[in-house]
Structure formats: C-alpha cells, structure tokens
Design an enzyme around this catalytic site. Structure first.
Site, PDB file in Angstrom:
ATOM      1  N   TYR A   1      -7.654  -1.816   1.869  1.00  0.00           N
ATOM      2  CA  TYR A   1      -7.424  -0.380   2.028  1.00  0.00           C
ATOM      3  C   TYR A   1      -7.419  -0.051   3.526  1.00  0.00           C
ATOM      4  CZ  TYR A   1      -8.025   4.573   0.479  1.00  0.00           C
ATOM      5  OH  TYR A   1      -7.875   5.921   0.212  1.00  0.00           O
ATOM      6  N   CYS A   2      -6.329   0.542   3.996  1.00  0.00           N
ATOM      7  CA  CYS A   2      -6.203   1.013   5.379  1.00  0.00           C
ATOM      8  C   CYS A   2      -6.392  -0.147   6.356  1.00  0.00           C
ATOM      9  CB  CYS A   2      -7.177   2.159   5.627  1.00  0.00           C
ATOM     10  SG  CYS A   2      -6.898   3.051   7.187  1.00  0.00           S
ATOM     11  N   ILE A   3      -7.324  -0.050   7.306  1.00  0.00           N
ATOM     12  CA  ILE A   3      -7.514  -1.107   8.299  1.00  0.00           C
ATOM     13  C   ILE A   3      -7.910  -2.425   7.626  1.00  0.00           C
ATOM     14  CG2 ILE A   3      -9.942  -0.516   8.715  1.00  0.00           C
ATOM     15  CD1 ILE A   3      -9.564  -1.331  11.610  1.00  0.00           C
TER      16      ILE A   3
ATOM     17  N   GLY B   1      -6.648  -3.407   4.884  1.00  0.00           N
ATOM     18  CA  GLY B   1      -5.372  -3.961   4.447  1.00  0.00           C
ATOM     19  C   GLY B   1      -4.646  -4.638   5.594  1.00  0.00           C
TER      20      GLY B   1
END
Length: 592
Positions: A325-327, A329
């Site tokens: 998720y986000c960073i 990812g």
C-alpha cells in the site's frame, strides 16, 4: 444581570489562566526546524519576481488592463456596500444563484449583509487577481507549480472566515454564549500547542474517543514474530477451510496499518479473512533517532523478505501472495525486482494499492521534491536522525489546507467546538517518524532521480527496475487521489515486465477509494483488461461498475491462491504467540 457578570468574570479569569499556559507551552518549543522546511528557497521568489517584471516591461498594456479591471470591480463592490449602509439598509439581495458556492461562505450573511458581503466579495476579487497573475507567469512548469501552490496557501490563509472580526458564525456564537465559545476555543488552542510541544496543528479527531485494540484495530489475531523493523500478525481464521497460498500485506510505514481495520463494518482485514485466506499483516516499528542509518535495504531484508519467510514457514507453502500500500507498494516493486534478479520465486502474485513507481510526474508533491526542500530535510535528518512525524502531518495537511487546517482551526479555536469522534481522522493524526537514511534514499533516488523507472535503483548488490518484475500483478488507483494520482500509478504499472497485469480505478481518494467495503455500496470502480497505452486511453476503453472493487479483486486473487486446505490457527506452526493483535509497535507514537 448579576449572573451574566459573574459568568463574564469567571471567563476572564479562565482566559488569564489559559494565556499563562499558552506562554509556558510556547516556551517549551523544541529547537527550531531547519528554515528550509518552512518555505521555498529565495531563488523561487527571485524567478517569480523576474518573470512578473519581464511581463510588465514587455507587455505593459496587459498589466494595465488587469489593474483597471480589478480596481473597477473593487470600486463597484465598495459603492454597493456604501449605498446600502448610507440608506440604513442592512439587507441586500442574494448573489446570482448560479455563481459558484464556497462552503466556507455558507452562512446567508455572506450574501445578504452589506459588511460581510463586502468582505467576501473583496476576498474573492483579491484571490482572482493573484491567481490570474500567477497563471500568466512565464516559468518552467515545476517552478510554476510551486508558485501556484504557495500562492494558494496565501489565499487560503487570508480567507475572512479565518478571523474572528470577519466571521459571522464565530461572532454570533460568541454573543449567544456570552463569550464562552471564545474561552473554549482558547482552551482548545492551548491544548494543541501543548500536545505538539509548542507547534500548532489543529487536532482533527477527539483523542480520547478511540483506543487501538479496544474500539478500533480489533480484528482477532496474534503477533507471531518480531524484530527491530516490524511485527508480523497472523489473523485468526473464521472459515473452516482457507486457500492454500497465504496473503501478506505490507502497509505504509508513514502511517499505521490499522487503517485497514478501523471498525468491523469497514475492515479490509476482517473481510479478507472472511473470504477464506490465511492473512499476515506487517506492523512497522515507529523509529526513534537510533534508526538514523536504517535504509530501504533494511525494510526489504528485515521486513519484506523476513515476513515472506515467516508466512511460508507457518503455512508450509513455497509461495505467498503479497500486497503493498502506497510507499510499501513502491518498496514491494523493488523487492520483486530483487527476487527476480536472485531467481527467487517466493512471491506468486502481487497487488499494489495506490502505488507510485514512476515519479517522472511528481503531481502535487512537486512542491516538496525540489532541492531547496530536500536539502533542508537532509540537514534535518542529519541532525536528528529521523524525520519527525509532526513534519509529515503538517506537510500532508497543507496539501489540503482548507479541509485539514483552516476549517478545523475555525471550528476549534473560534467556535469552541470539540473535535469530532471520527476514526479516520484519528488514524490520520497517528503518524510515524521516518528513518533519516530511508528518507534520503526515497527522496533523492526514487522521487528526484526516478531510478526505479529510469536507470535502475542500485540496492543490495543489484540494479532494480520495474521492467524486471515478471509475476502476475494487480494495481488499484483511486480517481481523486492527491497523494498518488491514479494516472501516475498507471504509468509506472504499465511498465512492469509482467505479462499478467490487471488495473482497477476506484472512485474517491487515497483512503476512501481503498477502504471501500461492499456493504456500503458507496463508490464504484472502472476496469479495462487491456493495460497498454496512456491512462486516458485505458479509461476511454474502461467499463464502470457500481460498488466496491474488493469482490472483483478477490476473484483475481482466488485464481492465484490454490486449493482449499484446513484453516491455520495462529500458534500451531512452531512460531510462539508473542501477544494479541494489534501488537505493541502500533501503540508507539503520538496517540499511544
């Protein structure tokens, strides 16, 4: 009369006491942050001024036209107000109903009372004049974006709603409560300054309304592994059988993992377990200054690779499915490239939530990714070892300053209202520190140099590139995301070397677009099996579907998760149970 006087005297005494507390709180402010973190370098002002002067010299008629138009409108506004006041008319006809409505000016007095109508219209004229001047500056795109951002900050700061003398709601409430609202507001102000060690950032949610592990973050599970970087939580099954391949979720370490488990009705963690998956979730350590030398290689080696190893050991499987998720990812993509280089097939498939991997277009963060800001951050982390969570909260808040700074400040400090009991905003305020080395790597190598998508990111003895990712992948972007715009997510994802690529675009933003349970039937999503070409081409060929993307993703995941096997119970695999979920690391920080 005597009762009102007694109440007034009590409020004056209270304000005197609060004023002393404020002075004491401000005196305890820690050492000044690097000045470069508070605003752009002087070169930006110089370039903007030079561009304006050049425009004025080469095209004076345009400037004169702008000035004449501005003063004409301002004079008209003044004369209308003067006439109304001169005739004793304290009501004016409402503005054109078709005119754009700013919710800050929802009180009818902004449109019908001569004084407040004058203030509002003058503010709108001033804002329009500033925006027009900036829009016509001849600047390089990144510099222009920065000038536009800081100009918008000035415009938002000086909105009349932000000041007591020009806010009819606050004035009316002060009268109605005999000043009690102002006393309560001062108390809220002092509380926030004390809580932030002399700094000011409005509290968005009631800090006493939630407790992680009690009324949020309550999904049943056990911490089965802990090292200096993370805790691994294995969630308890609720089905008799589960899919063979386990699922490991890596949340961002800028905030905490319980965004996926706020309340039972919107918990992604609970929903995944209910679908019959053996679920492991990483809970990251909130670093202190002793983590100054921790870099992305530490997150990968002691986080990603170790969590994958734990999940394989517990289940006896050779592969896992992974989510970032986000960073997290972004870092998962680097991990996949590393595994590919090593010939390691531990990851069967990977899913990315609002993940950027190509930073060629830096979106709204372009403001904070230029050398003056990054240089200041490097100096700050060099001195303190970490980038403090307060700076991260402040930066994110000012990207949406009206919603996350000024409106909450008005309600809290001028209206005297208590912050709402809102779980999402509570989580938003529970941010974490970032290790100094990791921050520098992320900003310099991934964001500024765009190494993952361009030349390759040198790490752990390999040159990592997103084109080297080969496993089946799925990515979810969100339509109104201001942190990781969906088009930017798509651009990087389209470059992955995987033959099996699936992209969804959910309605709403960075959080609500992901935490979108099917039961709410709130936001829809777009699909297009062809992940090729530009984002606009993808969207043009996409189909819209009502409701959450979760079931569609689960169908994709199910096909890559193997047959059903008896459910795995935490603690039965040789890994000792260290404590109950949500663990101990998640409790470290501001809201603990």
């Amino acid at each position: 009369m005597g009762e009102n006087l007694e109440r007034l005297n009590a409020n004056l005494a209270k304000m005197e006491e609060l004023s002393k507390r404020m002075v004491n709180a401000l005196a305890k402010k820690e050492g000044m942050d690097d000045p470069g973190l508070s605003g752009p370098g002087g070169d930006l002002y110089l370039k903007a001024s030079s561009a304006f002067l050049n425009d004025m010299m080469t095209n004076p008629s345009k400037l004169m036209g702008q000035q004449v138009a501005y003063w004409s409108k301002a004079l008209e506004n003044f004369i209308e107000t003067q006439q109304a006041l001169a005739t004793g008319t304290f009501e004016m006809p409402e503005d054109d109903e078709d005119a754009p409505k700013d919710r800050r000016f929802s009180n009818p007095m902004w449109r019908t009372h001569p004084y407040f109508r004058f203030v509002r219209k003058q503010y709108e004229l001033n804002s329009e004049a500033i925006q027009q001047s900036v829009a016509e500056l001849d600047l390089e795109p990144k510099e222009k974006s920065r000038v536009e951002f800081f100009s918008r900050q000035i415009i938002d700061l000086f909105a009349p709603t932000n000041y007591l003398a020009t806010n009819p709601d606050a004035l009316q409430k002060a009268i109605d409560t005999d000043g009690q609202s102002l006393v309560d507001g001062l108390e809220n102000l002092v509380r926030d300054i004390e809580a932030n060690k002399g700094e000011l950032l409005p509290t968005l949610s009631d800090p006493d309304a939630f407790k992680v592990g009690s009324n949020i973050g309550t999904a049943e599970g056990k911490v089965i592994f802990r090292n200096r970087m993370m805790e691994v939580i294995q969630y308890a099954p609720v089905t008799e059988e589960v899919y063979r391949t386990p699922l490991v979720i890596f949340p961002p370490w800028i905030n905490k993992f319980y965004i996926m488990d706020l309340k039972p009705q919107n918990s992604l963690i609970r929903w995944i377990v209910e679908q019959g998956y053996t679920l492991f979730v990483v809970s990251w350590k909130n670093p202190d200054p002793s983590y100054a030398d921790v870099g992305l290689e530490d997150y990968i080696a002691d986080g990603y690779l170790k969590a994958i190893e734990v999940a394989k050991d517990v289940t006896g499987e050779k592969q896992v499915n992974a989510v970032g998720y986000c960073i997290a990812g972004t870092t998962l993509s680097a991990t996949l490239a590393l595994l590919q280089a090593r010939g390691d097939k531990s990851v069967k498939s990977a899913t990315f939530f609002t993940t950027l991997t190509d930073f060629s277009d830096q979106g709204e963060f372009v403001v904070f990714l230029q050398d003056d800001f990054v240089d200041a951050i490097e100096r700050q982390v060099g001195e303190r070892g970490i980038l403090d969570s307060f700076f991260m909260s402040k930066t994110m808040s000012f990207l949406r300053s009206n919603d996350l700074v000024y409106t909450p400040a008005v309600r809290s400090y001028m209206m005297g209202e208590a912050p709402p009991a809102f779980d999402l905003l509570y989580w938003n305020g529970d941010s974490t520190n970032l290790p100094g080395k990791m921050v520098t790597q992320y900003l310099r190598r991934l964001c500024q140099a765009n190494d993952l998508a361009d030349g390759g990111f040198e790490l752990m003895g390999e040159r990592l590139h997103i084109k080297d990712i080969k496993v089946p992948v799925c990515s979810i972007g969100t339509k109104t995301d201001h942190i990781a715009p969906w088009k930017n997510c798509y651009i990087g994802f389209e470059q992955f070397g995987s033959r099996d690529k699936t992209f969804f675009m959910s309605e709403s933003g960075h959080i609500a677009g992901i935490i979108n349970p099917p039961s709410k039937k709130k936001y829809g999503h777009y699909t297009n099996p062809k992940v090729k070409g530009t984002p606009d081409e993808w969207l043009e060929g996409a189909d819209f579907h009502e409701g959450s993307w979760w079931p569609r993703w689960e169908e994709w995941l199910q096909r890559r998760s193997g047959a059903q096997v008896p459910a795995r119970i935490p603690g039965e695999s040789g890994y000792d149970i260290l404590c109950d979920a949500p663990g101990t690391y998640v409790l470290e920080g501001k809201n603990s």
